[in-house]
Scaffold this active site. Structure first.
Site, PDB file in Angstrom:
ATOM      1  N   GLY A  25      26.040  15.119 -40.330  1.00 24.99           N
ATOM      2  CA  GLY A  25      25.272  14.609 -42.204  1.00 24.99           C
ATOM      3  C   GLY A  25      26.509  15.959 -42.147  1.00 24.99           C
ATOM      4  CD  GLU A 184      28.271   3.422 -24.789  1.00 30.34           C
ATOM      5  OE1 GLU A 184      28.104   3.043 -25.861  1.00 30.34           O
ATOM      6  OE2 GLU A 184      28.310   4.263 -25.274  1.00 30.34           O
TER       7      GLU A 184
HETATM    8  C1  LIG Z   1      25.751  10.291 -25.980  1.00 26.45           C
HETATM    9  C2  LIG Z   1      25.409  10.174 -27.396  1.00 26.45           C
HETATM   10  C3  LIG Z   1      26.282   8.539 -27.724  1.00 26.45           C
HETATM   11  C4  LIG Z   1      25.838   8.264 -28.881  1.00 26.45           C
HETATM   12  N1  LIG Z   1      26.306   6.837 -29.708  1.00 26.45           N
HETATM   13  C5  LIG Z   1      25.790   6.249 -30.937  1.00 26.45           C
HETATM   14  C6  LIG Z   1      26.922   5.524 -30.493  1.00 26.45           C
HETATM   15  O1  LIG Z   1      27.010   4.821 -30.133  1.00 26.45           O
HETATM   16  N2  LIG Z   1      26.139   4.888 -33.259  1.00 26.45           N
HETATM   17  C7  LIG Z   1      26.064   5.607 -33.049  1.00 26.45           C
HETATM   18  O2  LIG Z   1      26.323   5.313 -34.356  1.00 26.45           O
HETATM   19  N3  LIG Z   1      24.930   6.714 -33.038  1.00 26.45           N
HETATM   20  C8  LIG Z   1      25.228   7.370 -31.717  1.00 26.45           C
HETATM   21  N4  LIG Z   1      24.924   8.369 -31.544  1.00 26.45           N
HETATM   22  C9  LIG Z   1      24.250   9.395 -32.480  1.00 26.45           C
HETATM   23  C10 LIG Z   1      24.649   9.624 -33.335  1.00 26.45           C
HETATM   24  O3  LIG Z   1      25.547  11.040 -32.453  1.00 26.45           O
HETATM   25  C11 LIG Z   1      24.021  11.060 -34.261  1.00 26.45           C
HETATM   26  O4  LIG Z   1      22.689  10.140 -35.111  1.00 26.45           O
HETATM   27  C12 LIG Z   1      24.591  12.074 -35.259  1.00 26.45           C
HETATM   28  O5  LIG Z   1      25.191  12.564 -34.376  1.00 26.45           O
HETATM   29  C13 LIG Z   1      23.628  12.443 -36.089  1.00 26.45           C
HETATM   30  O6  LIG Z   1      25.046  12.807 -36.620  1.00 26.45           O
HETATM   31  P1  LIG Z   1      24.113  14.508 -37.242  1.00 26.45           P
HETATM   32  O7  LIG Z   1      25.265  15.116 -37.778  1.00 26.45           O
HETATM   33  O8  LIG Z   1      22.344  14.427 -37.680  1.00 26.45           O
HETATM   34  O9  LIG Z   1      24.106  15.321 -35.637  1.00 26.45           O
HETATM   35  P2  LIG Z   1      24.876  16.189 -34.906  1.00 26.45           P
HETATM   36  O10 LIG Z   1      25.978  14.922 -35.275  1.00 26.45           O
HETATM   37  O11 LIG Z   1      24.497  16.215 -33.495  1.00 26.45           O
HETATM   38  O12 LIG Z   1      25.434  17.386 -35.879  1.00 26.45           O
HETATM   39  C14 LIG Z   1      24.435  18.555 -35.749  1.00 26.45           C
HETATM   40  C15 LIG Z   1      25.252  20.331 -35.791  1.00 26.45           C
HETATM   41  O13 LIG Z   1      24.626  21.064 -36.125  1.00 26.45           O
HETATM   42  C16 LIG Z   1      24.747  22.136 -35.093  1.00 26.45           C
HETATM   43  N5  LIG Z   1      23.990  23.161 -34.754  1.00 26.45           N
HETATM   44  C17 LIG Z   1      22.503  22.652 -34.191  1.00 26.45           C
HETATM   45  N6  LIG Z   1      21.470  23.731 -34.312  1.00 26.45           N
HETATM   46  C18 LIG Z   1      22.232  24.589 -35.018  1.00 26.45           C
HETATM   47  C19 LIG Z   1      22.301  25.539 -35.251  1.00 26.45           C
HETATM   48  N7  LIG Z   1      20.342  26.134 -34.905  1.00 26.45           N
HETATM   49  N8  LIG Z   1      22.614  26.745 -36.074  1.00 26.45           N
HETATM   50  C20 LIG Z   1      24.105  26.165 -36.229  1.00 26.45           C
HETATM   51  N9  LIG Z   1      24.189  24.723 -36.221  1.00 26.45           N
HETATM   52  C21 LIG Z   1      23.565  23.986 -35.510  1.00 26.45           C
HETATM   53  C22 LIG Z   1      25.293  21.752 -33.663  1.00 26.45           C
HETATM   54  O14 LIG Z   1      25.963  22.355 -33.828  1.00 26.45           O
HETATM   55  C23 LIG Z   1      26.323  19.859 -34.565  1.00 26.45           C
HETATM   56  O15 LIG Z   1      27.557  20.424 -35.322  1.00 26.45           O
HETATM   57  C24 LIG Z   1      25.014   8.771 -29.876  1.00 26.45           C
HETATM   58  C25 LIG Z   1      23.856  10.127 -29.879  1.00 26.45           C
HETATM   59  C26 LIG Z   1      24.850  10.660 -28.287  1.00 26.45           C
HETATM   60  C27 LIG Z   1      24.397  11.904 -27.942  1.00 26.45           C
END
Ligand SMILES: Cc1cc2nc3c(=O)[nH]c(=O)nc-3n(C[C@H](O)[C@H](O)[C@H](O)COP(=O)(O)OP(=O)(O)OC[C@H]3O[C@@H](n4cnc5c(N)ncnc54)[C@H](O)[C@@H]3O)c2cc1C
Length: 458
Positions: A25, A184
């Site tokens: 995101g 997986e």
């Molecule tokens: C093991 C695993 C397998 C997955 N497989 C799939 C798949 O095959 N296909 C698919 O579409 N989705 C998959 N997902 C889901 C997908 O990875 C997530 O939906 C996606 O990463 C969400 O993106 P995001 O940006 O919301 O959060 P994230 O990618 O989790 O990023 C969060 C960010 O916020 C930062 N952060 C958190 N708290 C703080 C804080 N307090 N201060 C500063 N920074 C902070 C973290 O360091 C990170 O950089 C998987 C998830 C996991 C865990």
């Protein structure tokens, strides 16, 4: 408390966008603002952008952590309006439009005009956080490396053990949660034992290792539907994975798990190496937002945002990705990517004079979902199409290569996959003492420091 370095004369004039998180995101929101007349400050608690879908391959020695976690500042090197800041965001002040972050005992306050909150989700142990010590989740590079160390060192210890009961415990691997990550992981531990490690030990037979996949639900891969769930289960069983459904894990300790079955009976599984992939809980920053506004959280702590992904009363604060609850948007990479791009497009149009009250609601485009089961076998659901087997596996391969960030990363990952999937070898079977024990020790030190602090204060 120190403030951010003084803004330059140029940046003073510009709209300040603060992005929290460098995941799918946050990174996509920042990138989509490349040509906008704004200053972007991306604050994240890790220095990398993590491609979570391939974490299980790091945990099972197929690829290295560097292949799925390129440095965020290198990705954004050419984006001159973006600054990457390492820090753990501890406070969001919506009223005064400020974000507070911490880095090694220093506190920084960053003001914003628009805020994009993309702090993702962590593992949920459903109120049993003490399970984490014995059954790590799969959310970070640390998790994956610790799991790799635990998996491989269980085999090593079994080789040295003359006690058949202990050996059996060491060679029993349990994975809790039969969603995509659990499937997986179970599949890859089985392949590691049956192919990569086969013939490498003299006292034990790695192919005799038991891999058990448990879930409290009655099916495997529930989000992908019954047909694909059955397909995945059949493939896993063919590989020797034992699937135990309607099996609720009620306790986890160093030596194993306690399980309650559907008929109410309780049993014990002795297992040294346990993996937790059963639940998610959104970033605790969501709770702060709920405390400051009328916004509600769902059971997983996700923020129930408005149709334009903002918090009620705060049209300049977007919450996207795994932290946000939007009806019909799954907690998947595409939800976060599209949310990030949407927030950026609102910011850009409003810089040109568009009215924030007239935003088109966020619309999610479902590109489908996939999960691999073993080499040459995956399941995929794309719109009404549901299919499995080698075609789904190739589709999975291509798609993940497309979404990996960076050309070099794509090439090295492809090379690692070739080594693993065409042959039997895995290039990342190194385990260090730090990987296995450092995190536990750090947590113990933090606990000691907190006790010392509270004793000094009283
Ligand atoms: C093991 C695993 C397998 C997955 N497989 C799939 C798949 O095959 N296909 C698919 O579409 N989705 C998959 N997902 C889901 C997908 O990875 C997530 O939906 C996606 O990463 C969400 O993106 P995001 O940006 O919301 O959060 P994230 O990618 O989790 O990023 C969060 C960010 O916020 C930062 N952060 C958190 N708290 C703080 C804080 N307090 N201060 C500063 N920074 C902070 C973290 O360091 C990170 O950089 C998987 C998830 C996991 C865990």
């Amino acid at each position: 408390m120190s403030a951010q370095p003084p803004a330059t004369a140029e940046s003073k004039r510009r709209h300040q966008v603060v992005v929290i998180g460098s995941g799918f995101g946050g990174l996509n929101a920042a990138k989509a603002l490349k040509h906008a007349d704004v200053d972007v400050k991306l604050i994240a608690k890790t220095t990398h952008h993590l491609f979570q879908p391939l974490l299980y391959q790091v945990a099972t020695g197929i690829i290295s952590e560097g292949e799925i976690a390129p440095a965020t500042r290198v990705i954004l090197r050419r984006q001159k309006n973006a600054q990457v800041l390492l820090g753990d965001v501890t406070k969001i002040d919506l009223k005064n439009q400020k974000v507070t972050s911490e880095l090694l005992g220093h506190t920084y306050v960053t003001p914003y005009d628009t805020l994009v909150i993309a702090a993702g989700a962590g593992q949920s142990y459903f109120g049993n956080d003490h399970f984490a010590e014995f059954a790590p989740g799969m959310k970070t590079i640390d998790d994956a490396l610790e799991l790799r160390a635990r998996i491989l060192s269980a085999f090593e210890q079994a080789e040295r053990s003359s006690d058949p009961i202990r050996r059996e415990k060491l060679l029993t691997f349990t994975v809790v949660g039969a969603g995509p990550t659990g499937v997986e992981m179970a599949g890859q531990i089985a392949e590691l034992a049956d192919h990569t490690l086969e013939g490498t030990f003299r006292h034990i037979d790695s192919t005799k290792a038991r891999v058990i996949l448990l879930d409290a639900a009655p099916s495997v891969l529930p989000p992908m539907g019954e047909k694909l769930g059955r397909k995945a289960a059949a493939r896993l069983e063919k590989m020797g994975v034992e699937i135990q459904l309607n099996a609720m894990v009620t306790n986890v300790d160093r030596n194993g798990l306690t399980v309650r079955d559907a008929d109410g009976t309780t049993r014990r599984i002795e297992s040294a190496c346990k993996v937790w992939s059963a639940g998610v809980s959104a970033s605790p920053l969501g709770k702060q937002l709920a405390d400051q506004t009328s916004v509600e959280l769902d059971r997983a702590g996700r923020v129930k945002v408005l149709p334009d992904l903002t918090i009620p009363g705060h049209p300049n604060a977007f919450v996207i990705g795994d932290m946000a609850y939007v009806d019909g948007v799954p907690g998947m990479a595409q939800g976060a990517i599209q949310g990030g791009k949407y927030a950026a497009s609102c910011i850009k149009s409003e810089l040109k004079g568009a009215d924030p009250n007239e935003r088109e609601p966020f619309q999610y485009f479902d590109k489908g979902s996939m999960a691999t089961v073993s080499r040459y076998s995956a399941v995929a659901k794309i719109g009404p199409l549901e299919f499995g087997g080698i075609i789904a596996w190739f589709a999975w391969l291509v798609l993940h290569l497309v979404y990996l960030v960076g050309f070099k990363t794509k090439i090295t990952t492809l090379l690692s996959w070739t080594v693993t999937f065409i042959g039997r070898n895995r290039g990342q079977l190194t385990v260090t003492e730090q990987q296995a024990f450092a995190r536990t020790r750090i947590e113990q030190l933090e606990e000691i420091a907190a006790t010392v602090q509270s004793e000094a204060a009283s």
